[in-house]
Motif scaffolding. Sequence first.
Motif, mmCIF file in Angstrom:
data_model
loop_
_atom_site.group_PDB
_atom_site.id
_atom_site.type_symbol
_atom_site.label_atom_id
_atom_site.label_comp_id
_atom_site.label_asym_id
_atom_site.label_seq_id
_atom_site.Cartn_x
_atom_site.Cartn_y
_atom_site.Cartn_z
ATOM 1 N N PRO A 367 2.057 -7.466 -6.073
ATOM 2 C CA PRO A 367 1.676 -6.251 -5.353
ATOM 3 C C PRO A 367 2.707 -5.169 -5.625
ATOM 4 N N ALA A 368 2.247 -3.978 -5.942
ATOM 5 C CA ALA A 368 3.179 -2.917 -6.351
ATOM 6 C C ALA A 368 2.797 -1.597 -5.702
ATOM 7 N N TYR A 369 3.763 -0.973 -5.109
ATOM 8 C CA TYR A 369 3.576 0.361 -4.534
ATOM 9 C C TYR A 369 4.766 1.221 -4.952
ATOM 10 N N ASP A 396 -1.158 -0.664 -5.282
ATOM 11 C CA ASP A 396 -1.597 -0.313 -3.929
ATOM 12 C C ASP A 396 -1.469 1.191 -3.695
ATOM 13 N N GLY A 397 -2.201 1.954 -4.494
ATOM 14 C CA GLY A 397 -2.207 3.408 -4.310
ATOM 15 C C GLY A 397 -0.917 4.083 -4.710
ATOM 16 N N SER A 398 -0.249 3.572 -5.754
ATOM 17 C CA SER A 398 1.007 4.178 -6.200
ATOM 18 C C SER A 398 0.770 5.597 -6.706
ATOM 19 N N GLN A 419 -6.184 -0.229 -6.058
ATOM 20 C CA GLN A 419 -6.825 -0.038 -4.761
ATOM 21 C C GLN A 419 -6.145 1.122 -4.047
ATOM 22 N N LEU A 420 -6.858 1.699 -3.070
ATOM 23 C CA LEU A 420 -6.235 2.719 -2.235
ATOM 24 C C LEU A 420 -5.154 2.065 -1.392
ATOM 25 N N ASN A 421 -4.140 2.857 -1.012
ATOM 26 C CA ASN A 421 -3.024 2.304 -0.245
ATOM 27 C C ASN A 421 -3.521 1.647 1.039
ATOM 28 N N ALA A 422 -3.316 0.340 1.139
ATOM 29 C CA ALA A 422 -3.776 -0.411 2.308
ATOM 30 C C ALA A 422 -2.717 -1.362 2.829
ATOM 31 N N GLY A 423 -1.558 -1.423 2.185
ATOM 32 C CA GLY A 423 -0.496 -2.311 2.642
ATOM 33 C C GLY A 423 -0.409 -3.584 1.831
ATOM 34 N N LYS A 424 0.706 -4.239 1.927
ATOM 35 C CA LYS A 424 0.968 -5.428 1.106
ATOM 36 C C LYS A 424 0.014 -6.584 1.393
ATOM 37 N N PRO A 425 -0.261 -6.949 2.666
ATOM 38 C CA PRO A 425 -1.202 -8.051 2.896
ATOM 39 C C PRO A 425 -2.564 -7.813 2.235
ATOM 40 N N LEU A 428 -2.288 -8.359 -1.521
ATOM 41 C CA LEU A 428 -2.230 -9.776 -1.876
ATOM 42 C C LEU A 428 -3.604 -10.433 -1.742
ATOM 43 N N ASN A 429 -4.334 -10.098 -0.689
ATOM 44 C CA ASN A 429 -5.679 -10.653 -0.534
ATOM 45 C C ASN A 429 -6.600 -10.192 -1.652
ATOM 46 N N ARG A 430 -6.426 -8.946 -2.069
ATOM 47 C CA ARG A 430 -7.211 -8.446 -3.208
ATOM 48 C C ARG A 430 -6.854 -9.231 -4.476
#
Length: 732
Positions: A367-369, A396-398, A419-425, A428-430
């Motif tokens: 996961p990368a932001y 994650d929406g960087s 993906q649009l910024n939704a947070g680390k969890p 990871l689920n994605r």
Amino acid sequence: MASRTRRSGPAPRARGGSRRRLPLRLLLPLLVLVALMAMLMLRGYVHSEILADHRVRPPAATDQVPEKIMNGGPVIDTRSGRTESLRVPDRRLVLTFDDGPDPVWTPKVLDVLRKHDAHAVFFVTGTMASRYPDLVRRMVAEGHEVGLHTFNHPDLSYQSKKRIDWELSQNQLAISGAAGIRTSLFRPPYSSFAGAMDNVSWPVTEYIGDRGYITVVNNTDSEDWRKPGVEEIIRKATPKGGKGAIVLMHDSGGDRHQTVEALDRMLPDLREQGYEFANLTEALDAPSAHSRVTGLEQWKGKAWIFLVQASEHLTDGLVVGLAIVGTLVIGRFVLMLVLSGLHARRVRRRGFSWGPPVTEPVSVLVPAYNEAKCIESTVRSLAASDHPIEVLVIDDGSSDGTARIVEAMGLPNVRVVRQLNAGKPAALNRGVANARYDLIVMMDGDTVFEPSTVRELVQPFGDPRVGAVAGNAKVGNKDTLIGAWQHIEYVMGFNLDRRMYDVLRCMPTIPGAVGAFRRSALERVGGMSDDTLAEDTDITMALHRDGWRVVYAENARAWTEAPETVQQLWSQRYRWSYGTMQAIWKHRRALVDKGASGRFGRVGLPLVSLFMVVAPLLAPLIDVFLVYGLVFGPTQKTIIAWLGVLAIQAVCAAYAFRLDRERMTHLISLPLQQILYRQLMYVVLLQSWITALTGGRLRWQKLRRTGVVGAPGGGPVPSQRSQSSGERRPVA
């Protein structure tokens, strides 16, 4: 735990350029610590040791002392410009007791006086009167007189007038708060007979008279402070030829059992000889030395006594807390040393295996932001893996081109999922949803793996009972002081802990920097949750409750970039502490889980709560009492005790470094870590507690990365600064 944080939205700016106020979550810990130290300082101040009045001063000239004072009685009145000396009439004995009240001996003295219907004068110090106000009240209630003996017993002959005024006023304040009275009687510490007045002590006596006090010395010294025996005390305290006398005795300052016994024997004997045992003013047929205090003066005295008593009770509680934390700390160290040793011997013994070798491909989720500075090193380290893998970078929406950097690398088996910024969890689920394989490795975008990391990490899955594996997270940027401190913490505090928890089968956290999961285990517990800020701790506890084993793979090393500034470190650890509390609360029902899944609730959750929440919260008491002991003593014993604790920690740290095959040179900074770094962690945890108790919400925040941890060419990859360019480069 994961070292990356996210921002859920921009922080609101202050309107109109208004001054930013200190947040309540920061203000409350600061106020708590200041109040705690203030109460301890007050407690230490009123616990100054009082000794008997036997200091020997060098002789001084006496030409300035009036002859009628030198040859007069023990009561000296210099009020309103007078210079009078008074004696006690024959057959009258004024018993005086100095340095109290003492919780052991003063009640015994009062009991003897009440038994023989005798009165006395107690010259109390402010420190003792503040600590034991009930004894001062008892003195007044039973008809005795109380006099001042200064607040903390200095020799006033060598003090300034300002200090003398302070000693008198504070002593009077303590008596007013304890018994509601004001007294006009005063006895200087280290005084003796009127004939011992000299050019140093006489001006002090005159000044004290100007302040409204009558100075009372003595003309019969029992010398009970020498503990010469009961018979000798009686002999010295008995006046010759039926003369009146003011007798000096002590009800504090050491063991006074001889004084009590002598008093019990001499009172009836002297009464048979016609002596009366009266207060000073009774013996002199003078007005009472006591006057009632009211209004503001009374409330000031009561407030002072309340604060002192509160500091006493607080300190008693802190001593209990210190005993608890000492037991927890030593118990944890013993458990870590013993169980980590068992773990190392078990996994390193010849022929050990988790089961059949695991060779199936693995999906690695990154996961990368906004990880543009780190992501290339991370992906290249994975490309060098000696185990078949696919790499999924979930952007994650960087906004810094993280995804484009990965795509431009053109590496096989590396995919980017946006993906649009939704947070680390959510990221990871994605990634789990897009992964091709059943074994899934999770890591951070600022972390690099060694070529063997993935292979070592997935071998425990040869045991079908294992649902997740914790890897060995290490600090890559440990060449700075703050990095070295975190390196010690990772090796000792995290990895040694994981060995212990592995043996106990209650691992609390799969580190976000390096962890592996079975897809089926993740699906059974619902995947990664955003209920807490410690999603790695949350998922680990959920797996335990579902009956899976969680183990530690010591050779699965990952090098992560630790925070390089105090502010960033504070933000990270604040989130970790608060998130851990959230996870513990979320899984609190594990305490009543049954069967194999209940083991974590019976063993793991209590240990995690004690060692990760309660003990760290109480641990500052070690340092608080260190400061207290250095200021108020006993200094030598305090230093030895603190060095003992440091030695225990050094032994544990050295053992942890040996197990992890780390160089011992980094332990040079351990003492400084204990003095500075640990204090920061205390305040962070206290702030987390206050945030939790006040119902505060902690937002995700993005830590700034520098990309100092490079891709390995095989083996460990801590970075160090280049001598020539001032930049950092990896060590091959």
